[in-house]
Design a protein around this motif. Sequence first.
Motif, PDB file in Angstrom:
ATOM      1  N   HIS A   1       0.838  -1.205   0.000  1.00 52.96           N
ATOM      2  CA  HIS A   1       0.000   0.000   0.000  1.00 52.96           C
ATOM      3  C   HIS A   1       0.872   1.255   0.000  1.00 52.96           C
ATOM      4  O   HIS A   1       1.826   1.340   0.754  1.00 52.96           O
ATOM      5  CB  HIS A   1      -0.905   0.014   1.231  1.00 52.96           C
ATOM      6  CG  HIS A   1      -1.918  -1.091   1.224  1.00 52.96           C
ATOM      7  ND1 HIS A   1      -3.230  -0.899   0.894  1.00 52.96           N
ATOM      8  CD2 HIS A   1      -1.787  -2.410   1.467  1.00 52.96           C
ATOM      9  CE1 HIS A   1      -3.881  -2.050   0.946  1.00 52.96           C
ATOM     10  NE2 HIS A   1      -3.025  -2.998   1.298  1.00 52.96           N
ATOM     11  N   PRO A   2       0.533   2.240  -0.842  1.00 56.08           N
ATOM     12  CA  PRO A   2       1.345   3.452  -0.912  1.00 56.08           C
ATOM     13  C   PRO A   2       1.321   4.258   0.385  1.00 56.08           C
ATOM     14  O   PRO A   2       2.251   4.999   0.664  1.00 56.08           O
ATOM     15  CB  PRO A   2       0.737   4.248  -2.070  1.00 56.08           C
ATOM     16  CG  PRO A   2      -0.618   3.655  -2.282  1.00 56.08           C
ATOM     17  CD  PRO A   2      -0.558   2.228  -1.835  1.00 56.08           C
ATOM     18  N   ASP A   3       0.276   4.103   1.164  1.00 58.73           N
ATOM     19  CA  ASP A   3       0.288   4.690   2.504  1.00 58.73           C
ATOM     20  C   ASP A   3      -0.673   3.918   3.407  1.00 58.73           C
ATOM     21  O   ASP A   3      -1.654   3.337   2.957  1.00 58.73           O
ATOM     22  CB  ASP A   3      -0.040   6.184   2.500  1.00 58.73           C
ATOM     23  CG  ASP A   3      -1.266   6.493   1.677  1.00 58.73           C
ATOM     24  OD1 ASP A   3      -2.080   5.579   1.445  1.00 58.73           O
ATOM     25  OD2 ASP A   3      -1.417   7.645   1.253  1.00 58.73           O
ATOM     26  N   SER A   4      -0.348   3.893   4.674  1.00 58.78           N
ATOM     27  CA  SER A   4      -1.165   3.176   5.642  1.00 58.78           C
ATOM     28  C   SER A   4      -0.785   3.639   7.040  1.00 58.78           C
ATOM     29  O   SER A   4       0.323   4.110   7.276  1.00 58.78           O
ATOM     30  CB  SER A   4      -0.967   1.659   5.524  1.00 58.78           C
ATOM     31  OG  SER A   4       0.403   1.335   5.628  1.00 58.78           O
ATOM     32  N   GLY A   5      -1.755   3.533   7.965  1.00 55.24           N
ATOM     33  CA  GLY A   5      -1.454   3.801   9.365  1.00 55.24           C
ATOM     34  C   GLY A   5      -0.836   2.560   9.976  1.00 55.24           C
ATOM     35  O   GLY A   5      -1.357   1.460   9.803  1.00 55.24           O
ATOM     36  N   ILE A   6       0.292   2.718  10.642  1.00 58.74           N
ATOM     37  CA  ILE A   6       0.969   1.572  11.252  1.00 58.74           C
ATOM     38  C   ILE A   6       0.982   1.747  12.774  1.00 58.74           C
ATOM     39  O   ILE A   6       1.267   2.836  13.279  1.00 58.74           O
ATOM     40  CB  ILE A   6       2.417   1.444  10.735  1.00 58.74           C
ATOM     41  CG1 ILE A   6       2.448   1.222   9.228  1.00 58.74           C
ATOM     42  CG2 ILE A   6       3.158   0.312  11.462  1.00 58.74           C
ATOM     43  CD1 ILE A   6       1.944  -0.124   8.766  1.00 58.74           C
ATOM     44  N   GLU A   7       0.659   0.661  13.463  1.00 57.80           N
ATOM     45  CA  GLU A   7       0.651   0.673  14.928  1.00 57.80           C
ATOM     46  C   GLU A   7       1.300  -0.629  15.398  1.00 57.80           C
ATOM     47  O   GLU A   7       1.090  -1.683  14.802  1.00 57.80           O
ATOM     48  CB  GLU A   7      -0.806   0.749  15.405  1.00 57.80           C
ATOM     49  CG  GLU A   7      -1.026   0.698  16.901  1.00 57.80           C
ATOM     50  CD  GLU A   7      -2.528   0.737  17.225  1.00 57.80           C
ATOM     51  OE1 GLU A   7      -3.264   1.563  16.627  1.00 57.80           O
ATOM     52  OE2 GLU A   7      -2.967  -0.073  18.063  1.00 57.80           O
TER      53      GLU A   7
END
Length: 223
Positions: free
Chosen positions: A67-73
Amino acid sequence: MRFTTTSSILLTLFACAQAHLNLIYPTSRGPNHATQLTAPCGGKNDFSNNRTLFNPDGGPVAMTSSHPDSGIEINFCPSSSDCSSNDNFNITLVPTFLAIGAGPFCLPNVTIPDSLYPANRSSYLDGTIQVISYSDDGELYNCADVTISPQGAQVSSQCVNATGASSAPWKGSLAHSEESASASESGASATPTVAASSSAASSAMVSAGLLGTMLFSLVLVTM
Ligand SMILES: [Cu+2]
């Protein structure tokens, strides 16, 4: 000819969707593409027999995303016997941030809270590291079983970033964070720093959206 081109694009689309988010280091429980939307470990419910030693004073967490952008936790379950629900992953190691750029992505220095691990580093603690990706596909889950130990590596050759990878603050949703990403390119202090090394090896994957548009155009041409 058209068929061949369409097929190769379909294959590329498949390969991209196949990737989602893979946890590279510490070693994940294994391939889980089809079930990655399942909490807390992307459908991989069994503990691994091969725990990675993870350094409490800062170890790398490396992944690769389609994915070109994503929230990571990144969360932690401090147990060797029950990490079966999301509630067990109640220790936040890295609060949600926006990861920008498809391909390899690494946080070089993820630490374990002192409250969980004795200051004299005299014992071992088994637990499971959980990486959640808030993506266009929904919430994707990956887990790696670890033993917290001062013998754990603090650097890894697998800790690399795609060219141009960066991070930005998370604004509660992908859309809001994307809005803020260009405005705060330099990043706020709360945003973790990505590894300094960069990998030119991975050719950036064309986003599924763009491929979808290309495929749609091809179908129109074929018709
Ligand atoms: Cu995906």
